[in-house]
Enzyme design. Structure first.
Site: not given
Length: 125
Positions: A27, A55, A96
């Site tokens: 991520k 995130h 995200s």
């Protein structure tokens, strides 16, 4: 959202533009940073790691560290990165759940500045 940033502010210039894991898929977040409330003098930065489960975990850590130095941080989106240093390639994609999709073109531009020897830095929505 500009990709290349050249902040006049010396404090912002000291913050690394890109910090990502050396390999793998993980991520990432794209953030806008500025000193105090001066949002006109800003810089975009990329952070990515497989160590963050979400995130928001990455953002919370980054925000706390920057805040201690008097720098404000705003997450403008996220996604995933696949980094293959052997092939000199990076792919930027996804989104995200917490922050929505980052401007992957901006992220790719910042990565190109940081990894000039790489032969393939791509992005997709």
């Amino acid at each position: 959202m500009p990709g290349k940033t050249a902040p006049v502010n010396a404090k912002l210039a000291q913050v690394p533009t890109v910090q990502i894991d050396q390999r793998g898929t993980f991520k990432y977040i794209l953030c806008k940073i500025y000193e105090g409330n001066n949002t006109s003098d800003c810089k975009y930065i990329v952070r990515g790691t497989a160590d963050a489960l979400f995130h928001a975990d990455m953002y919370d850590y980054l925000d706390a560290n920057l805040e201690a130095d008097g720098i404000s941080c705003e997450c403008v989106g996220g996604g995933k990165i696949t980094h293959d240093p052997d092939q000199k390639s990076i792919a930027v994609f996804g989104k995200s759940q917490a922050y929505g999709p980052a401007n992957h073109a901006t992220t790719a531009s910042l990565l190109e500045e940081c990894y000039p020897a790489y032969t393939s830095i791509t992005w997709s929505d």
